[in-house]
Design a protein around this motif. Structure first.
Motif, PDB file in Angstrom:
ATOM      1  N   LYS A 196      50.216  52.544  11.369  1.00 17.25           N
ATOM      2  CA  LYS A 196      51.250  53.101  12.370  1.00 17.25           C
ATOM      3  C   LYS A 196      51.125  52.408  13.446  1.00 17.25           C
ATOM      4  O   LYS A 196      51.653  52.305  14.367  1.00 17.25           O
ATOM      5  N   HIS A 197      50.979  51.011  12.531  1.00 17.19           N
ATOM      6  CA  HIS A 197      51.886  49.777  13.133  1.00 17.19           C
ATOM      7  C   HIS A 197      53.452  48.716  12.867  1.00 17.19           C
ATOM      8  O   HIS A 197      52.468  48.219  11.857  1.00 17.19           O
ATOM      9  N   ILE A 198      54.155  48.977  13.115  1.00 15.43           N
ATOM     10  CA  ILE A 198      55.432  48.735  12.078  1.00 15.43           C
ATOM     11  C   ILE A 198      56.593  48.068  13.010  1.00 15.43           C
ATOM     12  O   ILE A 198      56.195  48.519  14.006  1.00 15.43           O
ATOM     13  N   ILE A 199      56.337  47.195  11.744  1.00 21.67           N
ATOM     14  CA  ILE A 199      57.901  45.995  13.129  1.00 21.67           C
ATOM     15  C   ILE A 199      59.043  45.976  12.283  1.00 21.67           C
ATOM     16  O   ILE A 199      58.846  45.719  10.775  1.00 21.67           O
ATOM     17  N   ILE A 200      59.846  46.143  12.105  1.00 21.43           N
ATOM     18  CA  ILE A 200      60.957  46.044  11.386  1.00 21.43           C
ATOM     19  C   ILE A 200      62.036  45.179  12.003  1.00 21.43           C
ATOM     20  O   ILE A 200      62.721  45.000  13.058  1.00 21.43           O
ATOM     21  N   LEU A 201      62.024  43.810  10.939  1.00 21.13           N
ATOM     22  CA  LEU A 201      63.653  42.649  11.711  1.00 21.13           C
ATOM     23  C   LEU A 201      64.665  43.477  11.069  1.00 21.13           C
ATOM     24  O   LEU A 201      65.230  44.141   9.418  1.00 21.13           O
ATOM     25  N   LEU A 202      65.615  43.367  12.200  1.00 19.77           N
ATOM     26  CA  LEU A 202      66.666  43.624  11.915  1.00 19.77           C
ATOM     27  C   LEU A 202      67.710  42.907  10.963  1.00 19.77           C
ATOM     28  O   LEU A 202      66.740  41.729  10.047  1.00 19.77           O
ATOM     29  N   ALA A 203      68.504  43.098  10.499  1.00 19.04           N
ATOM     30  CA  ALA A 203      69.876  42.555   8.844  1.00 19.04           C
ATOM     31  C   ALA A 203      70.675  41.239  10.441  1.00 19.04           C
ATOM     32  O   ALA A 203      70.594  41.057  11.813  1.00 19.04           O
ATOM     33  N   PRO A 204      70.368  40.087   9.751  1.00 24.14           N
ATOM     34  CA  PRO A 204      70.541  38.613  10.687  1.00 24.14           C
ATOM     35  C   PRO A 204      72.048  38.619  10.547  1.00 24.14           C
ATOM     36  O   PRO A 204      73.210  39.495   9.698  1.00 24.14           O
ATOM     37  N   PRO A 205      73.160  37.578  11.256  1.00 19.65           N
ATOM     38  CA  PRO A 205      74.586  38.029  11.256  1.00 19.65           C
ATOM     39  C   PRO A 205      75.027  36.935  10.480  1.00 19.65           C
ATOM     40  O   PRO A 205      75.351  35.757  10.134  1.00 19.65           O
ATOM     41  N   ILE A 206      74.989  38.141   8.310  1.00 17.05           N
ATOM     42  CA  ILE A 206      75.444  37.167   7.656  1.00 17.05           C
ATOM     43  C   ILE A 206      76.675  36.654   7.796  1.00 17.05           C
ATOM     44  O   ILE A 206      76.779  35.684   6.743  1.00 17.05           O
ATOM     45  N   GLY A 207      77.671  36.767   7.889  1.00 22.05           N
ATOM     46  CA  GLY A 207      78.716  36.578   8.856  1.00 22.05           C
ATOM     47  C   GLY A 207      79.044  35.116   9.195  1.00 22.05           C
ATOM     48  O   GLY A 207      80.068  34.258   9.181  1.00 22.05           O
ATOM     49  N   TYR A 240      75.107  48.726  10.556  1.00 20.70           N
ATOM     50  CA  TYR A 240      73.920  48.941  10.443  1.00 20.70           C
ATOM     51  C   TYR A 240      72.636  48.685  11.053  1.00 20.70           C
ATOM     52  O   TYR A 240      72.092  49.753  11.184  1.00 20.70           O
ATOM     53  N   ASN A 241      72.213  47.774  12.340  1.00 27.04           N
ATOM     54  CA  ASN A 241      71.702  47.965  12.991  1.00 27.04           C
ATOM     55  C   ASN A 241      71.052  48.624  14.379  1.00 27.04           C
ATOM     56  O   ASN A 241      70.025  48.919  13.731  1.00 27.04           O
ATOM     57  N   THR A 242      72.295  49.229  14.083  1.00 26.41           N
ATOM     58  CA  THR A 242      72.503  50.534  15.625  1.00 26.41           C
ATOM     59  C   THR A 242      71.908  51.522  14.902  1.00 26.41           C
ATOM     60  O   THR A 242      70.953  52.117  15.398  1.00 26.41           O
ATOM     61  N   LYS A 243      72.117  52.058  13.475  1.00 28.20           N
ATOM     62  CA  LYS A 243      71.039  53.004  12.619  1.00 28.20           C
ATOM     63  C   LYS A 243      69.986  52.378  12.302  1.00 28.20           C
ATOM     64  O   LYS A 243      69.571  54.048  12.727  1.00 28.20           O
ATOM     65  N   LEU A 244      69.445  51.507  11.983  1.00 29.01           N
ATOM     66  CA  LEU A 244      68.375  51.185  12.228  1.00 29.01           C
ATOM     67  C   LEU A 244      67.865  51.370  13.224  1.00 29.01           C
ATOM     68  O   LEU A 244      66.275  52.242  13.145  1.00 29.01           O
ATOM     69  N   LEU A 245      67.810  51.096  14.659  1.00 25.13           N
ATOM     70  CA  LEU A 245      67.701  51.275  15.664  1.00 25.13           C
ATOM     71  C   LEU A 245      67.599  52.232  15.998  1.00 25.13           C
ATOM     72  O   LEU A 245      65.927  53.091  16.437  1.00 25.13           O
ATOM     73  N   ASN A 246      68.216  53.527  15.966  1.00 22.61           N
ATOM     74  CA  ASN A 246      68.301  55.068  15.870  1.00 22.61           C
ATOM     75  C   ASN A 246      67.161  55.789  15.167  1.00 22.61           C
ATOM     76  O   ASN A 246      66.814  56.305  15.592  1.00 22.61           O
ATOM     77  N   LEU A 247      67.490  55.057  13.374  1.00 24.60           N
ATOM     78  CA  LEU A 247      66.487  55.465  12.884  1.00 24.60           C
ATOM     79  C   LEU A 247      64.939  55.492  14.152  1.00 24.60           C
ATOM     80  O   LEU A 247      63.744  56.363  13.754  1.00 24.60           O
ATOM     81  N   ALA A 248      64.546  54.039  14.552  1.00 22.92           N
ATOM     82  CA  ALA A 248      63.625  53.465  14.815  1.00 22.92           C
ATOM     83  C   ALA A 248      62.584  54.808  16.213  1.00 22.92           C
ATOM     84  O   ALA A 248      61.442  55.231  16.314  1.00 22.92           O
ATOM     85  N   VAL A 249      64.502  55.168  16.557  1.00 24.48           N
ATOM     86  CA  VAL A 249      63.201  56.115  18.139  1.00 24.48           C
ATOM     87  C   VAL A 249      63.536  57.032  16.990  1.00 24.48           C
ATOM     88  O   VAL A 249      62.406  57.847  17.918  1.00 24.48           O
ATOM     89  N   LYS A 250      64.064  58.313  17.052  1.00 21.52           N
ATOM     90  CA  LYS A 250      63.593  59.229  15.796  1.00 21.52           C
ATOM     91  C   LYS A 250      62.628  59.389  15.187  1.00 21.52           C
ATOM     92  O   LYS A 250      61.777  60.148  15.366  1.00 21.52           O
ATOM     93  N   LEU A 251      62.231  58.093  14.765  1.00 20.44           N
ATOM     94  CA  LEU A 251      60.993  58.521  13.698  1.00 20.44           C
ATOM     95  C   LEU A 251      59.875  58.184  15.330  1.00 20.44           C
ATOM     96  O   LEU A 251      58.341  59.096  15.160  1.00 20.44           O
ATOM     97  N   HIS A 252      59.761  57.617  16.198  1.00 22.81           N
ATOM     98  CA  HIS A 252      59.171  57.146  16.961  1.00 22.81           C
ATOM     99  C   HIS A 252      58.705  59.057  18.095  1.00 22.81           C
ATOM    100  O   HIS A 252      57.709  58.867  18.645  1.00 22.81           O
ATOM    101  N   ASN A 253      59.583  58.923  17.591  1.00 21.58           N
ATOM    102  CA  ASN A 253      59.572  60.855  18.755  1.00 21.58           C
ATOM    103  C   ASN A 253      59.067  62.020  17.545  1.00 21.58           C
ATOM    104  O   ASN A 253      58.518  62.176  18.033  1.00 21.58           O
ATOM    105  N   ASP A 254      59.045  61.974  16.349  1.00 19.43           N
ATOM    106  CA  ASP A 254      58.716  62.409  15.632  1.00 19.43           C
ATOM    107  C   ASP A 254      56.958  62.117  15.351  1.00 19.43           C
ATOM    108  O   ASP A 254      56.614  63.135  15.322  1.00 19.43           O
ATOM    109  N   TYR A 255      56.676  60.660  15.738  1.00 16.78           N
ATOM    110  CA  TYR A 255      55.218  60.786  15.109  1.00 16.78           C
ATOM    111  C   TYR A 255      55.102  59.752  16.505  1.00 16.78           C
ATOM    112  O   TYR A 255      54.944  58.783  16.585  1.00 16.78           O
TER     113      TYR A 255
END
Length: 376
Positions: A196-207, A240-255
């Motif tokens: 129940k404890h999950i950490i997501i590293l967003l993608a770095p500035p590969i440019g 991509y990172n913005t979409k991943l942030l939105n996913l994290a918010v959705k998952l927290h709301n769902d669980y």
């Protein structure tokens, strides 16, 4: 007398906080899923893998030998394990490894999508999840279901995945949709297993990597950011990172019992690029190890002393810096141990633009953390 009463109250409060911290449970396990940013040597054990780093000078700073990590020392996964009081995690494929405190499944070159670097000998997200299932099944066989449920309940999952998918495909809204769906499925599976404890590293500035700086210089690209980065690549990463942030918010709301944090290295790295010396670095654009433009046009490592060799022959004189801690990047794409440590300290103590909804210091409230990182 009043001053004495105040002192007593303060001492009692401090003792209460100390006692509360000591009665908090420890983190029992760490399970790592990802790519080369977190790889602890997994690819070393994949027969025929073409993405390996088990040669010097990789590993020379901390381990004094190559370990399969894509840096001179420890990664974010290593620093997190040490902060939690856990041993450095073995890769899943290491023969005879002890998985009692967790496992590192990360594989350099891997992606969320199975087709990313599929012919290079890497382990995709789905395959890493399959390995995780094998580990939990072994826990149940050896220790029983109750023990397995307990260790997973007090464990943390760390994810870092997506940069290779972006780098190896034509970015599109459909690609990002596929990537986010795979990430969502992975997190939900881990959650359903009891973590129940999950950490997501967003993608770095590969440019901003020495690799892409070198490519840009050789193609005479002048459409760069003030930091000398390829802006269009970083914009894709940000999307991509913005979409991943939105996913994290959705998952927290769902669980609602899901403790999830997203950690963004981009603000940290951009600050270093703008003013390296302010943050303790002397060189933030060139790699410590390699050769050619930005020390990024040659493979970092003495390939002639290893069974595996890069496809190309050396075109430039090899270079290795004397002090990796002066450099942000160790090779053409990966940070030095000093770079990862600086990022880790910011993840632990950083503000909302780095860590959402909270930094790791807050994320681990309720656990006994024996070795928290110092402030950056």
């Amino acid at each position: 007398m009043e001053a004495f009463r105040v002192l007593v109250v303060v001492l009692v409060a401090c003792i209460s906080i100390s006692q509360a911290a000591s009665t908090n449970p420890p983190v029992q396990g760490l399970f790592v899923f990802g790519d080369s940013a977190l790889d602890g040597g997994q690819n070393t054990y994949i027969p025929g893998s073409r993405i390996v780093s088990a040669i010097l000078p990789y590993g020379k700073t901390y381990f004094s030998k190559p370990t399969g990590r894509w840096t001179d020392g420890r990664t974010i996964a290593d620093f997190l394990a040490q902060a939690l009081g856990l041993p450095l995690l073995p890769p899943f494929l290491e023969p005879g490894a002890n998985f009692s405190s967790g496992v590192n499944f990360a594989s350099a070159g891997a992606g969320l999508l199975d087709e990313t670097n599929a012919h290079q000998g890497v382990i995709s997200m789905k395959q890493q999840l399959r390995q995780f299932r094998n580990v939990t099944n072994e826990y149940k066989k050896e220790k029983g279901v109750e023990f397995t449920n307990q260790i997973l309940r007090n464990s943390v999952a760390l994810f870092s995945m997506g940069a290779n998918d972006i780098a190896n495909a034509v970015p599109s809204s459909f690609l990002f949709q596929e990537m986010i769906q795979e990430f969502s499925s992975a997190i939900q599976e881990i959650y359903n297993y009891g973590i129940k404890h999950i950490i997501i590293l967003l993608a770095p500035p590969i440019g901003c990597t020495p690799n892409l700086r070198a490519v840009s210089a050789q193609s005479r690209n002048t459409n760069l950011t003030p930091e000398g980065c390829i802006g269009i690549i970083n914009n894709l990463v940000d999307s991509y990172n913005t979409k991943l942030l939105n996913l994290a918010v959705k998952l927290h709301n769902d669980y609602r019992d899901l403790n999830i944090a997203t950690l963004n290295p981009s603000p940290i790295i951009m600050n270093v690029l703008r003013n390296p010396e302010k943050y303790g670095f002397k060189e933030a654009e060139k790699a410590c190890c390699g050769g050619g433009p930005f020390n990024a046009a040659e493979f970092c490592g003495d390939a002639d002393k290893h069974d595996w060799k890069p496809d190309h022959k050396n075109k430039y004189t090899k270079f290795i810096c004397n002090n990796p801690k002066d450099y942000l990047y160790f090779d053409s794409n990966h940070f030095t141990e000093a770079g990862y440590w600086f990022v880790m300290k910011n993840f632990w103590h950083g503000s909302y633009n780095i860590a959402r909804p909270s930094n790791l210091n807050f994320f681990f409230q309720g656990f006994n953390i024996p070795n928290p990182p110092s402030t950056p």
